[in-house]
Structure formats: structure tokens, C-alpha cells
Motif scaffolding. Structure first.
Motif, PDB file in Angstrom:
ATOM      1  N   HIS A   1       0.704  -1.267  -0.135  1.00  0.00           N
ATOM      2  CA  HIS A   1      -0.060  -0.182  -0.137  1.00  0.00           C
ATOM      3  C   HIS A   1       0.786   1.299  -0.088  1.00  0.00           C
ATOM      4  N   LYS A   2       0.212   2.329  -0.281  1.00  0.00           N
ATOM      5  CA  LYS A   2       0.993   3.529  -0.371  1.00  0.00           C
ATOM      6  C   LYS A   2       1.889   4.076   0.798  1.00  0.00           C
ATOM      7  N   GLY A   3       2.895   4.267   0.809  1.00  0.00           N
ATOM      8  CA  GLY A   3       3.648   5.187   1.910  1.00  0.00           C
ATOM      9  C   GLY A   3       3.715   6.587   1.688  1.00  0.00           C
ATOM     10  N   ILE A   4       4.961   7.087   1.926  1.00  0.00           N
ATOM     11  CA  ILE A   4       5.104   8.491   1.463  1.00  0.00           C
ATOM     12  C   ILE A   4       6.306   8.687   0.553  1.00  0.00           C
ATOM     13  N   VAL A   5       6.216   9.822   0.064  1.00  0.00           N
ATOM     14  CA  VAL A   5       7.822  10.356  -0.633  1.00  0.00           C
ATOM     15  C   VAL A   5       8.672  10.415  -0.019  1.00  0.00           C
ATOM     16  N   TYR A   6       9.799   9.644  -0.222  1.00  0.00           N
ATOM     17  CA  TYR A   6      11.081   9.576   0.480  1.00  0.00           C
ATOM     18  C   TYR A   6      12.060  10.464  -0.231  1.00  0.00           C
ATOM     19  N   MET A   7      12.529  11.433   0.315  1.00  0.00           N
ATOM     20  CA  MET A   7      13.307  12.469  -0.442  1.00  0.00           C
ATOM     21  C   MET A   7      14.973  12.448   0.265  1.00  0.00           C
ATOM     22  N   THR A   8      15.629  11.950  -0.877  1.00  0.00           N
ATOM     23  CA  THR A   8      17.384  11.986  -0.733  1.00  0.00           C
ATOM     24  C   THR A   8      18.182  12.794  -1.375  1.00  0.00           C
ATOM     25  N   LYS A   9      17.272  14.004  -1.757  1.00  0.00           N
ATOM     26  CA  LYS A   9      18.168  14.724  -2.348  1.00  0.00           C
ATOM     27  C   LYS A   9      17.509  16.239  -2.057  1.00  0.00           C
ATOM     28  N   SER A  10      18.325  17.321  -1.991  1.00  0.00           N
ATOM     29  CA  SER A  10      17.597  18.467  -1.883  1.00  0.00           C
ATOM     30  C   SER A  10      17.077  19.101  -3.078  1.00  0.00           C
ATOM     31  N   ILE A  11      16.359  20.127  -2.878  1.00  0.00           N
ATOM     32  CA  ILE A  11      15.484  20.989  -3.811  1.00  0.00           C
ATOM     33  C   ILE A  11      16.626  21.610  -4.921  1.00  0.00           C
ATOM     34  N   THR A  12      17.966  21.821  -4.489  1.00  0.00           N
ATOM     35  CA  THR A  12      18.918  22.377  -5.430  1.00  0.00           C
ATOM     36  C   THR A  12      19.184  21.651  -6.569  1.00  0.00           C
ATOM     37  N   SER A  13      18.635  20.144  -6.517  1.00  0.00           N
ATOM     38  CA  SER A  13      18.934  19.350  -7.762  1.00  0.00           C
ATOM     39  C   SER A  13      17.784  19.764  -8.774  1.00  0.00           C
ATOM     40  N   GLY A  14      16.859  20.600  -8.509  1.00  0.00           N
ATOM     41  CA  GLY A  14      15.825  21.027  -9.437  1.00  0.00           C
ATOM     42  C   GLY A  14      14.393  20.636  -9.065  1.00  0.00           C
ATOM     43  N   ILE A  15      13.508  21.107  -9.728  1.00  0.00           N
ATOM     44  CA  ILE A  15      12.134  20.605  -9.248  1.00  0.00           C
ATOM     45  C   ILE A  15      11.968  19.218  -9.488  1.00  0.00           C
ATOM     46  N   GLN A  16      11.193  18.752  -8.569  1.00  0.00           N
ATOM     47  CA  GLN A  16      11.108  17.235  -8.572  1.00  0.00           C
ATOM     48  C   GLN A  16       9.710  16.943  -8.369  1.00  0.00           C
ATOM     49  N   TYR A  17       9.002  15.966  -9.115  1.00  0.00           N
ATOM     50  CA  TYR A  17       7.679  15.740  -8.994  1.00  0.00           C
ATOM     51  C   TYR A  17       7.497  14.160  -8.541  1.00  0.00           C
ATOM     52  N   PRO A  18       7.960  13.829  -7.502  1.00  0.00           N
ATOM     53  CA  PRO A  18       7.949  12.298  -7.076  1.00  0.00           C
ATOM     54  C   PRO A  18       6.647  11.556  -6.666  1.00  0.00           C
ATOM     55  N   ALA A  19       6.777  10.401  -6.763  1.00  0.00           N
ATOM     56  CA  ALA A  19       5.682   9.669  -6.624  1.00  0.00           C
ATOM     57  C   ALA A  19       5.740   9.082  -5.199  1.00  0.00           C
ATOM     58  N   ARG A  20       4.856   8.621  -4.204  1.00  0.00           N
ATOM     59  CA  ARG A  20       4.940   8.028  -3.169  1.00  0.00           C
ATOM     60  C   ARG A  20       5.628   6.613  -3.312  1.00  0.00           C
ATOM     61  N   GLN A  21       6.491   6.432  -2.355  1.00  0.00           N
ATOM     62  CA  GLN A  21       6.764   4.945  -2.293  1.00  0.00           C
ATOM     63  C   GLN A  21       5.790   4.153  -1.839  1.00  0.00           C
ATOM     64  N   THR A  22       5.680   2.681  -1.974  1.00  0.00           N
ATOM     65  CA  THR A  22       5.072   1.822  -0.972  1.00  0.00           C
ATOM     66  C   THR A  22       5.400   1.727   0.450  1.00  0.00           C
ATOM     67  N   ALA A  23       4.758   1.388   1.237  1.00  0.00           N
ATOM     68  CA  ALA A  23       4.837   1.443   2.580  1.00  0.00           C
ATOM     69  C   ALA A  23       6.349   0.567   2.924  1.00  0.00           C
ATOM     70  N   ALA A  24       6.484  -0.585   2.020  1.00  0.00           N
ATOM     71  CA  ALA A  24       7.675  -1.515   2.391  1.00  0.00           C
ATOM     72  C   ALA A  24       8.928  -0.554   1.834  1.00  0.00           C
ATOM     73  N   ASP A  25       8.906  -0.086   0.831  1.00  0.00           N
ATOM     74  CA  ASP A  25      10.125   0.577   0.408  1.00  0.00           C
ATOM     75  C   ASP A  25      10.443   1.970   1.629  1.00  0.00           C
ATOM     76  N   THR A  26       9.314   2.525   1.639  1.00  0.00           N
ATOM     77  CA  THR A  26       9.416   3.734   2.500  1.00  0.00           C
ATOM     78  C   THR A  26      10.179   3.199   4.068  1.00  0.00           C
ATOM     79  N   TYR A  27      10.054   2.030   4.323  1.00  0.00           N
ATOM     80  CA  TYR A  27      10.491   1.567   5.642  1.00  0.00           C
ATOM     81  C   TYR A  27      12.174   1.095   5.088  1.00  0.00           C
ATOM     82  N   ASN A  28      12.020   0.540   3.992  1.00  0.00           N
ATOM     83  CA  ASN A  28      13.640   0.236   3.670  1.00  0.00           C
ATOM     84  C   ASN A  28      14.373   1.515   3.821  1.00  0.00           C
ATOM     85  N   PHE A  29      13.973   2.626   3.253  1.00  0.00           N
ATOM     86  CA  PHE A  29      14.738   3.784   2.983  1.00  0.00           C
ATOM     87  C   PHE A  29      14.959   4.338   4.385  1.00  0.00           C
ATOM     88  N   ILE A  30      14.122   4.250   5.336  1.00  0.00           N
ATOM     89  CA  ILE A  30      13.941   4.668   6.777  1.00  0.00           C
ATOM     90  C   ILE A  30      15.284   3.739   7.262  1.00  0.00           C
TER      91      ILE A  30
END
Length: 494
Positions: free
Chosen positions: A183-212
Motif C-alpha cells: 500500500h501507499k507509503g510516503i514520498v522519500y526525499m534523499t536529495k535537496s531541491i537544489t537538484s531541480g524541481i522534483q515531482y516524485p510519486a509515493r513509495q510503497t510502505a515497504a520501500d518507505t521503511y527500507n529507506f528509513i
């Protein structure tokens, strides 16, 4: 004298704080004159500049978790809290009503267009962006040692993981909501906005926890003993409280083996001990310092004269019958404590005038002693780790260890010891409710255990109960963010 955050308001750090406009809404920043971009590079080109940024990150994090809506959210929604009568004006004195700034979430009907926690969402990604900026610039510092760089990065990684974890608890259904956490997790940000405009999708809950988890493991691999900032060390991330966060994440993920091992590591190796039974109440009543078993407290800021500004007492404190906070303990919570349980002493009765059918009556209200004086936000303390280990042990069929840990907490409270393994899971659940009350856990414990919300005493909501599963166990992503990012999918029912 507490110095941790006292000079933050004097720090000239406009871009780090001003351009952190959340990753979908940074076009204005990116269209500024080139000189503006240079100031970021200049500000973060020295160790002192990065430390100022790190100090600012802590200050914003402290303000974010200490906001009224977030601080009260889990206990209020779960039923540990109710409202004290109003003391605002003579015409409304004694009335009991829902504060306007939390009205929608309290009714399990928050609005995407005007969410009561919209600022928490935005500020959390501000903090994450600040952490990312610090991570991106630290390796290039020429006036910092390798140990200092590693400590800076470790603290920034932990802050990034912590903020994402809090967002996942509010905006994503619990990890076990679907069998594979797809199911839907959250957007996980690993780069600052200085990299440019970003329009990311939400990770799955599994991937969100893997990133954390990955962020926390990376942090734990590089933590050092270097002290970067002034003030009490318990006010900042370190190896011990990063492990405590990781144990909490594993618990939420229901990764029982890792939850057990990590909590056990904190209990065994942190050098922190449980407060004794004899000192338990006195420790909580200290006006300016946290309990000695604290692993992390976001201490309140003080000015040059040592005067504090803002504390948890704003919501929970009691000074007199005309000066007190809005939130008190419900009988739903108080009725769970045994007669001899010393934790009952943490709730002091103050009879207050209350309007019942427009007639004034004097009713009892129980204010917590946990947050009187000048308390900060309690993020992690050792008691939680014992209860994490107990729950994980139960799920690993190690009932002897689960009972042992449960009884360590109960014995410290002078409650009766648990004698057998019947209803042990429920006993651990209720012990968490009693021990960690007012500390922001209960709703998340309810959802992790797939239980229903049942609020009785003092409930003035249109919805005093909520049956699991329900889309209303989580909040809507603020509409502004949805409109800015076409890839950002809204939560169900909002």
C-alpha cells in the motif's frame, strides 16, 4: 544553563530556511538570480556554516514535534486525552469544546483543503530538505576533521529518517495494512531541491521503511563521539537514540527479530538505566530537566538570560484554576491503573467549573505531572525499549522474556506482577498505554495491533469510535501539495 537552541533566531541563514519550500513548490527559488544560489554554497562551505544549519534543523524539528496538533494527536485520537473546560471569557467559562485548530482531526474528518496538520507536513519536508543540504555539503568541508564530518552526516541522516518515519505514521496506513506492505507509503526525499524541481510519486510502505532503515544503518555506521553543538547531549541525535528509533521502526514493521535485538542493544549497552520506583514520580516532576532514563528530549529554547519560550506545559500544564492547558487524562486511561500503581500519582486532580446543560458544576480533571514546569518533547526513553523487547519477544514465542520485561516495568510502578502467559499480548498493549501515556504512541499502537478506537469519557466528537480498518486512521495529504505535484496520490476518502 541550557544553550542548545538559544541563538537560533539570530542565525542569518535565509536560504536554508526560506527556500525549503517543499520539493514540489520550489520553482520560485530555482528562478532566482545566480547570486542567491551562491549564498547557499558560501553558507555551507565552512564547518561553522554547516553547524549553524544543523542547529537550525534541530530548532525546526523541535518546533514541529511540539506543535499542538502533533503533540496531542496519538493520545487524543486514541482516547487517552479529553478536554479541560474553557477559561477564555465569562460567557464561555466552563464550556467543553474541541479547539478549532484540531477540530477536523479530532472528528476523524480532516480536510485536504484545510488540514489541521498541513503545517506539520510542510515543515517535515522542510526539515528533510535541510538534512539533505547538510549531507550534500559536508564531505566538501575543508576545515572539519573526518570524525566531525561523520558525526554531522550521522545526525543529519537520523533526522531525515526520523522525519520520514513520523510522516509515514500520519499519512500511510500501518505496515501490516496489506500483507506485503504494497500500500501507499510516503514520498522519500534523499536529495535537496537544489537538484531541480522534483515531482516524485509515493513509495510503497515497504520501500518507505527500507529507506528509513537504510538511513539509520548508514548513520549508525559513522557515528562518533564528537560533540558538535552546545547544550545537553540528550537534546541531539546520537548512536543510542538512533538505535532506539531503529528499534521503534522495526516494531512498526513487525520485524520482530530485529526489533528485539535492537531494543536489547539499547537496554544493554546505552549506559542508561531505568528510573527507580522510589524516584519515578520525583523525576517526572523536575521542572527543567527530563527524567534520567531519557534517550532524546527536544529541549525548549532559551534566550541569553536563560528564559524559556514555549514548552509542553502550554498544552498539559496546570498553574491555577484560571491558568491551565487544554488537555487532561480521560477516565478511559485512568481506570486502567491499579490502586497501588505509582503512575496514578502522575495525574493530579483539580476540580474545575464545568457547564452541564448550561448549569455550572464542579467536576474533577486530572492533569499530568509529566509536563509541568518547562518540559521539552520526550522523543525516546528507556521504558519504551523494554516494552519493544517485550512485544517482540512475545511474537518470537519467547514468552518468558516477554513476561520478564513486562514485569520489570510493572514492578517499577508497584503494580502487581504478571503471572502467566494468558492474554500476554493484550497485557503488553495495555502496559504501553499506561507507561507511555501523553507521549504520542497510543493511536499508532492501536493501528499496529489492528484494533478499534473507542473513546468514551469526555468524548465530544461526532465520531467517538473508529473500526479497523478505516481510511480515517490516516490523514489527507494537504491539497496544495497534491495540486503542485501531479504524481502525488491522495489518500483514500480524501
Amino acid at each position: 544553563m541550557m544553550k542548545s537552541f538559544k541563538n537560533i533566531n539570530k542565525i542569518k541563514f535565509p536560504l536554508l530556511l526560506a527556500v525549503v519550500c517543499l520539493f514540489q513548490s520550489c520553482s520560485d527559488f530555482l528562478e532566482q538570480e545566480p547570486g542567491t544560489q551562491t549564498s547557499i554554497n558560501e553558507q555551507l562551505s565552512t564547518k561553522q556554516g554547516v553547524l549553524n544549519a544543523l542547529n537550525g534543523l534541530y530548532r525546526e524539528l523541535e518546533q514541529n514535534v511540539k506543535s499542538e496538533a502533533f503533540t496531542t494527536y496519538a493520545d487524543l485520537q486514541g482516547g487517552n486525552l479529553k478536554f479541560a473546560p474553557s477559561v477564555t471569557t465569562s460567557t464561555t467559562t466552563g464550556s467543553v469544546s474541541v479547539p478549532g485548530n484540531i477540530e477536523h482531526i479530532y472528528n476523524f474528518d480532516d480536510l485536504a483543503d484545510d488540514s489541521d496538520l498541513a503545517s506539520f507536513y510542510t515543515q517535515s519536508y522542510d526539515i528533510i530538505n535541510q538534512a539533505n543540504l547538510i549531507l550534500e555539503f559536508t564531505d566538501g568541508l575543508k576545515d572539519a576533521t573526518d570524525s566531525e564530518k561523520n558525526q554531522i552526516k550521522a545526525e543529519a541522516l537520523t533526522a531525515r529518517a526520523y522525519s520520514h518515519f513520523l510522516l509515514s505514521e500520519l499519512y500511510s496506513q500501518n505496515y501490516g495494512f496489506t500483507e506485503d506492505a504494497s500500500h501507499k507509503g510516503i514520498v522519500y526525499m534523499t536529495k535537496s531541491i537544489t537538484s531541480g524541481i522534483q515531482y516524485p510519486a509515493r513509495q510503497t510502505a515497504a520501500d518507505t521503511y527500507n529507506f528509513i532503515i537504510a538511513d539509520l544503518k548508514d548513520a549508525l555506521n559513522i557515528y562518533t563521539d564528537v560533540v558538535l553543538l552546545n547544550g545537553y547531549t540528550y537534546s541531539y541525535f546520537n548512536k543510542n537514540n538512533a538505535k532506539a528509533l531503529l528499534a521503534r521502526v522495526y516494531l512498526s514493521k513487525k520485524d520482530w527479530k530485529n526489533a528485539f535485538d535492537t531494543a536489547n542493544d539499547v537496554i544493554t549497552n546505552s549506559g542508561v538505566s531505568l528510573v527507580s520506583s522510589a524516584n519515578y514520580i520525583a523525576e517526572w516532576k523536575k521542572p527543567d530537566l527530563p527524567v534520567s532514563e531519557i534517550l532524546l528530549e527536544f529541549s525548549i529554547p532559551r534566550n541569553d538570560e536563560g528564559i524559556s519560550s514555549g514548552s509542553m506545559a502550554a498544552f498539559f500544564g496546570y498553574s491555577s484554576n484560571s491558568i491551565y492547558g487544554k488537555y487532561v487524562a480521560s477516565q478511559d486511561l485512568l481506570s486502567l491503573y491499579e490502586t497501588g500503581d505509582i503512575r496514578k500519582e502522575l495525574y493530579t486532580n483539580h476540580p474545575l467549573t464545568t457547564l452541564i446543560n448550561l448549569q455550572p458544576q464542579t467536576l474533577d480533571y486530572y492533569f499530568t505531572e509529566k509536563f509541568q514546569g518547562n518540559p521539552g518533547y520526550v522523543a525516546f526513553r528507556l521504558s519504551e525499549q523494554y516494552l519493544i523487547r517485550a512485544e517482540a519477544a512475545f511474537e518470537l514465542n519467547n514468552t518468558d522474556q516477554a513476561v520478564k520485561d513486562l514485569n520489570i516495568i510493572r514492578a517499577r510502578a508497584n503494580a502487581s506482577t504478571y503471572q502467566n502467559s494468558e492474554n500476554l499480548k493484550e497485557a503488553i498493549f495495555l502496559e504501553r498505554r499506561k507507561e507511555l501515556s501523553f507521549e504520542g504512541f497510543f493511536l499508532f499502537d492501536i493501528t499496529r495491533n489492528k484494533k478499534d478506537v473507542s473513546r468514551n469519557d469526555g468524548c465530544v466528537s461526532f465520531s467517538c469510535s473508529l473500526t479497523y480498518p478505516s481510511p480515517k486512521f490516516i490523514l489527507p495529504i494537504p491539497r496544495r501539495n497534491i495540486n503542485l505535484n501531479t504524481n502525488l496520490q491522495q489518500n483514500e476518502s480524501y
